[in-house]
Design a protein around this motif. Structure first.
Motif, PDB file in Angstrom:
ATOM      1  N   VAL A  83      28.849  44.704  35.358  1.00 14.26           N
ATOM      2  CA  VAL A  83      30.032  45.454  34.885  1.00 14.26           C
ATOM      3  C   VAL A  83      30.173  47.336  34.943  1.00 14.26           C
ATOM      4  N   PRO A  84      31.634  47.679  35.289  1.00 14.95           N
ATOM      5  CA  PRO A  84      31.050  48.537  35.598  1.00 14.95           C
ATOM      6  C   PRO A  84      30.384  49.455  34.542  1.00 14.95           C
ATOM      7  N   GLY A  85      30.223  50.882  34.460  1.00 15.28           N
ATOM      8  CA  GLY A  85      29.822  51.600  33.507  1.00 15.28           C
ATOM      9  C   GLY A  85      28.363  52.652  33.436  1.00 15.28           C
ATOM     10  N   LYS A  86      28.051  52.560  31.966  1.00 20.89           N
ATOM     11  CA  LYS A  86      27.025  53.422  31.988  1.00 20.89           C
ATOM     12  C   LYS A  86      25.481  52.905  32.731  1.00 20.89           C
ATOM     13  N   ILE A  87      25.248  51.798  32.070  1.00 19.90           N
ATOM     14  CA  ILE A  87      24.282  50.853  32.409  1.00 19.90           C
ATOM     15  C   ILE A  87      23.848  50.611  33.873  1.00 19.90           C
ATOM     16  N   ARG A  88      25.417  49.808  34.417  1.00 22.70           N
ATOM     17  CA  ARG A  88      25.076  49.844  35.830  1.00 22.70           C
ATOM     18  C   ARG A  88      23.918  51.178  36.447  1.00 22.70           C
ATOM     19  N   LEU A 148      21.158  54.820  39.918  1.00 27.53           N
ATOM     20  CA  LEU A 148      20.554  55.994  40.414  1.00 27.53           C
ATOM     21  C   LEU A 148      18.761  55.928  40.240  1.00 27.53           C
ATOM     22  N   ARG A 149      18.207  54.839  39.064  1.00 30.29           N
ATOM     23  CA  ARG A 149      16.888  54.831  38.976  1.00 30.29           C
ATOM     24  C   ARG A 149      15.897  53.764  40.471  1.00 30.29           C
ATOM     25  N   GLU A 156      13.743  50.119  31.131  1.00 29.52           N
ATOM     26  CA  GLU A 156      13.825  51.842  29.555  1.00 29.52           C
ATOM     27  C   GLU A 156      15.526  51.950  30.229  1.00 29.52           C
ATOM     28  N   VAL A 157      15.707  51.744  32.234  1.00 30.99           N
ATOM     29  CA  VAL A 157      17.423  51.822  32.370  1.00 30.99           C
ATOM     30  C   VAL A 157      18.710  50.444  31.589  1.00 30.99           C
ATOM     31  N   LEU A 158      17.788  49.875  31.342  1.00 29.74           N
ATOM     32  CA  LEU A 158      19.244  48.905  30.881  1.00 29.74           C
ATOM     33  C   LEU A 158      19.461  49.224  29.170  1.00 29.74           C
ATOM     34  N   GLU A 159      18.739  50.666  29.056  1.00 28.64           N
ATOM     35  CA  GLU A 159      19.010  50.761  27.734  1.00 28.64           C
ATOM     36  C   GLU A 159      19.992  51.814  26.551  1.00 28.64           C
TER      37      GLU A 159
END
Length: 396
Positions: free
Chosen positions: A35-40, A45-46, A393-396
């Motif tokens: 879903v769109p948002g910070k985690i995506r 980016l990573r 950690e990118v999923l946090e």
């Protein structure tokens, strides 16, 4: 210190036109990133290796240019009479954001092939030999694109003899149709958001210029090369090696974005690097392309140079080519005038890597210009497929 393990995600690295990007199926992404948002955004980016203060993206899949800092997410289409939903994310190189404000026309050439090979196109639509027509819903701009993908022995054909300036090796030709390319339903209003095909454009502390503002393919600001001190024959280093010139272009772009109604304050342009694009045009001249190829004035209708993500593009963005073709088809725009004026259904323009032909048909209805379709050819192929790995950690 707790060290998070790496996770792996199915992905394909593809070239489309003169760009490269990492392609994902939506349902292959971690649930948090579906879903769109910070985690995506953190995940993409990573994957690409941003933000990188060194500007090299060494610790990721990006290639440290706007053409190679790209991501694509595809899913079986939720739209009637479409095969695949296509979402494009332009990843900033030295900053921590993903720009979702526009399409990538070059990577569009790879969308159909990826969709076919990943089972996103119904099997009964794929011929044993011939062209497979893939109807793409471009989610960023809410538009339909049609890709005609060559098929041989039931598989996507990637090799061929089609040559595209800006790409080293020949490949199979993929024809792309951008239907109703004017962004008349998007922020910024009609195809010509100011209501004019040419405006007098005042940029504080920079100057006053003639400009064509157009929403077609991607929001674009066209200027005359000679009014901003250029000839139209420039190559990348002529502009990208000059920080003052780049800052000047960015200021012009920011004020143009405000004039087009895309932002309310020029400061917002810093977080909207992908759109609008800024380009300058000139009458045909002889020049030597970046490959050493000699381009003769009689080979082209006009010259165009365009900037993407703050730098002069090495060739031409696909969406900007749509804007060029559309503007060329409308009498009186700066693009049309640089090409000699009059009614036109196609133009061949010179860019830093060579030439490109794009077609568009314009009609005037109720006093408003409309373009039903823009057409151009590109090529695409898979460079690598498997998994990308990123720290969990990118999923946090």
């Amino acid at each position: 210190m707790r060290c998070a393990p790496q996770i792996k995600i199915a992905a394909t690295y593809m070239r489309g036109g003169t760009s490269k990007g990492v392609f994902f199926k939506l349902d292959d992404l971690p649930v948090e990133a579906q879903v769109p948002g910070k985690i995506r955004d953190q995940l993409l980016l990573r994957v690409i290796g941003s933000p990188d203060p060194y500007g090299k993206q060494i610790d990721g899949m990006g290639g440290a240019t706007s053409s190679t800092s790209k991501t694509v997410i595809l899913a079986k289409s939720s739209q009637p009479e479409h095969d695949v939903d296509y979402l494009f994310g332009q990843v900033a190189i030295d900053q921590s954001f993903v720009d979702w404000s526009g399409n990538c026309g070059n990577l569009t050439a790879a969308v159909g092939a990826f969709a076919i090979s990943q089972g996103l196109v119904d099997a009964d639509k794929i011929p044993e030999n011939g062209l497979c027509t893939v109807r793409i819903w471009q989610k960023n701009i809410q538009k339909t694109i049609i890709a005609h993908v060559p098929i041989t022995d039931g598989q996507v054909q990637e090799t061929g003899d089609f040559e595209l300036d800006g790409v080293t090796f020949p490949a199979a030709e993929v024809q792309i149709e951008f239907l109703d390319p004017a962004d008349d339903d998007e922020e910024g209003g009609a195809m010509f958001p100011t209501g004019n095909v040419v405006d007098t454009f005042v940029v504080p502390d920079v100057g006053t210029f003639q400009a064509t503002f157009i929403n077609a393919g991607i929001p674009t600001i066209f200027l005359n090369a000679d009014e901003i001190g250029y000839s139209g024959t420039e190559l990348q280093d002529d502009i990208n090696s000059n920080p003052e010139a780049l800052a000047r272009f960015e200021k012009i772009r920011a004020y143009g974005a405000k004039q087009m109604g895309l932002i309310d304050d020029v400061a917002e342009a810093a977080k909207r690097q992908h759109t609008p694009k800024i380009a300058f045009v000139a009458r045909p001249q002889n020049y030597t392309a970046s490959s050493g190829k000699n381009i003769q004035a009689e080979d082209v209708d006009l010259l165009v140079r365009a900037l993407s993500m703050g730098k002069l593009h090495h060739a031409m963005m696909g969406t900007a080519a749509v804007a060029i073709g559309t503007a060329a088809a409308v009498p009186g725009t700066l693009v049309n005038l640089a090409a000699g004026g009059g009614e036109r259904e196609a133009v061949r323009f010179g860019h830093p890597s060579g030439t490109l032909r794009v077609g568009a048909q314009a009609v005037q209805e109720n006093g408003q210009w409309q373009v039903k379709k823009a057409v151009m050819s590109r090529s695409a192929r898979v460079l690598m497929e498997g998994w990308v790995r990123v720290p969990a950690e990118v999923l946090e």
